[in-house]
Design a protein around this motif. Structure first.
Motif, PDB file in Angstrom:
ATOM      1  N   UNK A 266      25.743  -9.104   0.927  1.00 26.33           N
ATOM      2  CA  UNK A 266      26.853  -8.495   0.182  1.00 26.33           C
ATOM      3  C   UNK A 266      26.391  -8.154  -1.249  1.00 26.33           C
ATOM      4  N   UNK A 296      31.908  -7.754  -5.489  1.00 30.21           N
ATOM      5  CA  UNK A 296      31.705  -8.694  -4.370  1.00 30.21           C
ATOM      6  C   UNK A 296      33.064  -9.068  -3.774  1.00 30.21           C
ATOM      7  N   UNK A 298      35.764  -7.322  -3.985  1.00 30.65           N
ATOM      8  CA  UNK A 298      36.307  -6.125  -3.321  1.00 30.65           C
ATOM      9  C   UNK A 298      35.803  -6.023  -1.877  1.00 30.65           C
ATOM     10  N   UNK A 299      34.529  -6.346  -1.672  1.00 34.25           N
ATOM     11  CA  UNK A 299      33.985  -6.336  -0.302  1.00 34.25           C
ATOM     12  C   UNK A 299      34.804  -7.276   0.590  1.00 34.25           C
ATOM     13  N   UNK A 300      35.144  -8.445   0.057  1.00 32.48           N
ATOM     14  CA  UNK A 300      35.996  -9.385   0.797  1.00 32.48           C
ATOM     15  C   UNK A 300      37.319  -8.715   1.166  1.00 32.48           C
ATOM     16  N   UNK A 301      37.916  -8.068   0.146  1.00 37.58           N
ATOM     17  CA  UNK A 301      39.250  -7.496   0.329  1.00 37.58           C
ATOM     18  C   UNK A 301      39.272  -6.401   1.387  1.00 37.58           C
ATOM     19  N   UNK A 302      38.260  -5.525   1.375  1.00 35.50           N
ATOM     20  CA  UNK A 302      38.351  -4.386   2.299  1.00 35.50           C
ATOM     21  C   UNK A 302      37.708  -4.653   3.657  1.00 35.50           C
ATOM     22  N   UNK A 303      37.186  -5.882   3.867  1.00 32.31           N
ATOM     23  CA  UNK A 303      36.634  -6.187   5.202  1.00 32.31           C
ATOM     24  C   UNK A 303      37.387  -7.318   5.897  1.00 32.31           C
ATOM     25  N   UNK A 304      38.273  -7.980   5.197  1.00 40.42           N
ATOM     26  CA  UNK A 304      38.936  -9.156   5.737  1.00 40.42           C
ATOM     27  C   UNK A 304      40.046  -8.776   6.721  1.00 40.42           C
ATOM     28  N   UNK A 305      40.142  -9.502   7.822  1.00 35.68           N
ATOM     29  CA  UNK A 305      41.291  -9.281   8.735  1.00 35.68           C
ATOM     30  C   UNK A 305      41.659 -10.579   9.415  1.00 35.68           C
TER      31      UNK A 305
ATOM     32  N   UNK B 215      42.366   0.241   1.442  1.00 35.81           N
ATOM     33  CA  UNK B 215      41.598   0.644   2.619  1.00 35.81           C
ATOM     34  C   UNK B 215      40.922  -0.565   3.252  1.00 35.81           C
ATOM     35  N   UNK B 216      40.545  -0.394   4.508  1.00 34.50           N
ATOM     36  CA  UNK B 216      39.949  -1.460   5.303  1.00 34.50           C
ATOM     37  C   UNK B 216      38.811  -0.839   6.105  1.00 34.50           C
ATOM     38  N   UNK B 217      37.650  -1.519   6.098  1.00 34.73           N
ATOM     39  CA  UNK B 217      36.495  -0.962   6.803  1.00 34.73           C
ATOM     40  C   UNK B 217      36.002  -1.934   7.862  1.00 34.73           C
ATOM     41  N   UNK B 262      45.275  -3.548  10.229  1.00 32.51           N
ATOM     42  CA  UNK B 262      43.869  -3.954  10.273  1.00 32.51           C
ATOM     43  C   UNK B 262      43.527  -4.532  11.641  1.00 32.51           C
ATOM     44  N   UNK B 300      35.299 -10.874  14.242  1.00 34.06           N
ATOM     45  CA  UNK B 300      35.504 -11.854  13.167  1.00 34.06           C
ATOM     46  C   UNK B 300      34.168 -12.515  12.802  1.00 34.06           C
ATOM     47  N   UNK B 305      32.300 -13.482   5.817  1.00 35.48           N
ATOM     48  CA  UNK B 305      31.367 -14.058   4.838  1.00 35.48           C
ATOM     49  C   UNK B 305      32.128 -14.821   3.767  1.00 35.48           C
TER      50      UNK B 305
END
Lengths: 305, 305
Positions: A266, A296, A298-305, B215-217, B262, B300, B305
């Motif tokens: 990351x 860093x 932000x990466x958490x925010x836009x990949x978390x589900x 947004x979500x990736x 998501x 997941x 991370x």
């Protein structure tokens, strides 16, 4: 803990849809070192000509980079020029003047030899191997390579990466090295060549980390403006290794946990994304650790589900 | 809650590096319906010719798909044939015989009209609009489109998507629709055209969900064998919408939370990935909800991370 970085320090001529610069600081060693300098003490080994500007020395020094291993010899600094396509996914090389870099034989100052971390930028595999042999008890080492060495120096390259803890490589080069299009199977083949850890960089699409049977995927950061992608892959490497060196982990005493490697990927992605925001390495003139840590998250925010 | 799906039911001739089939069940409606059927009751609207095989009817029925809206008319079923490149990132169309699909005018059976969810596969925008008007108080509707409609039926398409809650589209089409290469800015422009939710599909590189400023990736699943990518984008749409319909969420009564969207994107990715594991829609003959949920958990594992 300190990190030795070996590679090119160069001048680049760049043209992207956003503009043109005739001559700007570049080279794999430069980008790696700048990115890693936000995490740890960096010591570089590279060569420049007598045209290398004092202001560029000052820039590197301002990031507390140790320049004892930056050799200065008569002649001109390595110069590369290229132009990017409209979507910036392709670039055409206009000029490659190796100049003093053609005879580069990396020599490690005594003060570098016991550094625990080593990152080898894309240079001739034999030189990469030679550098590693100059180190005493390096804990974690690895680097990058490119299509040219994979195609024409394959045996040399295989002997080199066999000794590495990790290999960082882009997707097309991973496929070429493995002789296998499927990324998952290509990764298996590469892990069998020596490195315990493999990071495959996919440009705007992110990166994949492979270790043993495990893998981790991160999408690329969606920038609103990709100003200039030059050096982004090297900055990924610098952020990745910089974070691991900052954490001071010794893989030979219990191993780097996979969770730390994921975080390092990351941080690599974060540094690669910042690199694209200005021409050449200019974004690193005012970047702060605070901004790095915010991205860093932000990466958490836009990949978390 | 039930989901109406409109699109093509077709036969495909497919050639991939893994083999060749001369004639296999295909079409956007088929793939969407099969994928969504693992989550919710699906009612399809499509047209086939008198050559449509009973075994294909039985396959769709075995997934509890309501076929009341599957019209059968004299003539031949839509036939498409194509061949994939070695890396399967490109395909060349060999044959497009619209046959009975050329005169397709979707007619919704009375029993379909009060379904709360509507997913419109890639057909003429005017027909998509007409279908929506046949519905009574649809809660959540949207669909897909393609380059042909974007280029030559732009006004029609804009009038159609203006009424949609969501648009599912691939990256090159999103760029074309927005007239903007940068994906983040393209998404902003598209959200201003009407749909509150936008999902951009990126093939093997995953998908990006945009809603408001958020947004979500998600990266694409790394398959060990991509057998045949035909229909993967439609299966993504089916998994996405199927999950939302299963959850029975009403966006007009408080909105679909971003967290549910998501999860829907992950289920879309899961169904898209399974689709590639066998020729045509064959993977859906024996796929189970248990396998789907297991792969959801894998997403997941390899993104956390």
């Amino acid at each position: 803990m300190s990190l030795v970085v070996v590679g090119s320090v160069a001048y680049d001529g760049l043209e992207t849809p956003h503009g043109k610069v005739d001559r700007i600081l570049g080279g794999s060693c430069t980008y790696i070192a700048l990115a890693a300098s936000f995490f740890t003490k960096v010591k570089i080994v590279a060569v420049v000509g007598d045209d290398f500007a004092q202001e560029d020395i000052e820039f590197l020094k301002s990031r507390q980079i140790d320049l004892e291993g930056l050799e200065r010899v008569p002649g001109k600094t390595f110069f590369w020029a290229g132009v990017y396509s409209a979507d910036m996914n392709d670039r055409t090389t206009l000029t490659t003047d190796l100049n003093v870099f053609a005879d580069f034989k990396p020599k490690l100052p005594a003060s570098y030899r016991s550094a625990p971390y080593l990152l080898l930028g894309n240079i001739q595999p034999e030189l990469q191997r030679d550098v590693r042999q100059q180190m005493n008890g390096v804990r974690f080492s690895g680097g990058d390579t490119m299509n040219y060495w994979i195609a024409d120096y394959r045996d040399d390259l295989l002997a080199t990466i066999k000794q590495w803890d990790f290999l960082l490589i882009n997707d097309s080069e991973a496929r070429m090295l493995a002789g296998e299009h499927n990324l998952r199977r290509a990764a298996e083949k590469i892990l069998a060549m020596g490195p315990q850890t493999l990071v495959i960089k996919r440009g705007e699409y992110g990166a994949v980390l492979f270790q043993g049977k495990d893998h981790f995927m991160v999408p690329g950061f969606l920038l609103e403006d990709v100003f200039d992608p030059t050096g982004a892959g090297d900055c990924f490497a610098g952020g990745f290794m910089g974070y691991l060196a900052e954490r001071g982990i010794d893989p030979h005493k219990g191993g780097i946990e996979h969770a730390e490697l994921r975080r390092a990927v990351i941080y690599g992605s974060v540094l690669g994304s910042f690199c694209c925001e200005k021409f050449g390495p200019d974004r690193f003139r005012d970047l702060s650790r605070r901004e790095i840590d915010a991205r860093y998250r932000e990466f958490k925010t836009f990949t978390d589900f």
